[in-house]
Design an enzyme around this catalytic site. Structure first.
Site, short mmCIF file in Angstrom:
data_model
loop_
_atom_site.label_atom_id
_atom_site.label_comp_id
_atom_site.label_asym_id
_atom_site.label_seq_id
_atom_site.Cartn_x
_atom_site.Cartn_y
_atom_site.Cartn_z
N HIS A 99 9.12 -28.63 8.94
CA HIS A 99 9.01 -29.87 8.25
C HIS A 99 8.68 -29.63 6.88
O HIS A 99 7.68 -28.79 6.43
CB HIS A 99 7.89 -30.76 8.80
CG HIS A 99 8.13 -31.39 10.16
ND1 HIS A 99 9.47 -32.13 10.40
CD2 HIS A 99 7.52 -31.35 11.23
CE1 HIS A 99 9.40 -32.53 11.57
NE2 HIS A 99 8.46 -32.21 12.24
N CYS B 222 14.42 -30.38 6.03
CA CYS B 222 14.94 -31.58 5.49
C CYS B 222 14.78 -31.48 4.09
O CYS B 222 14.03 -31.03 3.16
CB CYS B 222 14.40 -32.99 5.97
SG CYS B 222 14.40 -33.04 7.77
#
Length: 200
Positions: free
Chosen positions: A121, A179
């Site tokens: 993440h 991301c």
């Protein structure tokens, strides 16, 4: 008038609840990642008795060893440039990524001469990934040794682009994915990819 007077209070209380949930999630994730790092150090520590190597490697008889199970802690990713030490967990589902860096199940492991895919993440383990440059080192510590890679290039692709995961078995290649953009709030539209080759 009494209802109107209560509206600001309700908004404030809702804000505090949302903030409290956010703080709890951050603390919980931090505790999980720390526990994974501790477990990873135990996994990579030298053993007094021979133990089967993690991953799709061959043993002395030429047979393949079994792959790690999803959720297992399998190693440690060290990124000197950003002073990061991150536990690697088998699998990339939400529960795995909550614990640390996820190894894409089905991709290769260090030393297996194939594509190694590690995901994390952007707001937890890979928070500072954007600070890395071409030439920076990435170290992966596994039970069977330490593997050093050098960043060769980066790429930004659509979040739904799965073509980057080729699972090729021609040459060793480490990929870190997260991301993007890093400061985006919510589900980010893109994915940031770092490619690295074994350092000679």
């Amino acid at each position: 008038m009494k209802v109107k007077a209560k509206v600001p209070l309700i908004i404030i209380l809702a804000g505090l609840v949302i903030m409290g949930i956010g703080i709890w999630q951050f603390v919980d994730t931090k505790m999980e990642t720390q526990a994974t790092i501790k477990k990873a150090k135990e996994v990579i520590a030298p053993k007094k008795t021979p133990k089967k190597t993690v991953g799709n490697t061959t043993n002395d008889t030429g047979e393949k060893n079994s792959s790690p199970s999803v959720g297992d802690t399998i190693g440690l990713l060290i990124i000197p440039k950003i002073n990061a030490e991150l536990g690697i967990v088998e699998g990339t589902n939400p529960n795995d990524l909550k614990k640390g860096v996820g190894h894409y199940n089905g991709s290769y492991l260090p030393g297996e001469k194939g594509q190694i895919v590690l995901s994390g993440h952007r707001d937890t383990v890979f928070r500072h990934l954007g600070e890395l440059k071409i030439g920076d080192s990435l170290n992966v510590k596994m039970p069977n040794g330490t593997f050093t890679y050098e960043i060769t290039h980066t790429k930004i692709v659509d979040s739904n682009d799965t073509s980057i995961i080729t699972l090729q078995h021609n040459e060793e290649e480490l990929m870190l994915t997260t991301c993007y953009p890093f400061s985006y709030i919510g589900d980010a539209p893109d994915r940031y990819i770092i490619y690295a080759k074994p350092k000679s």
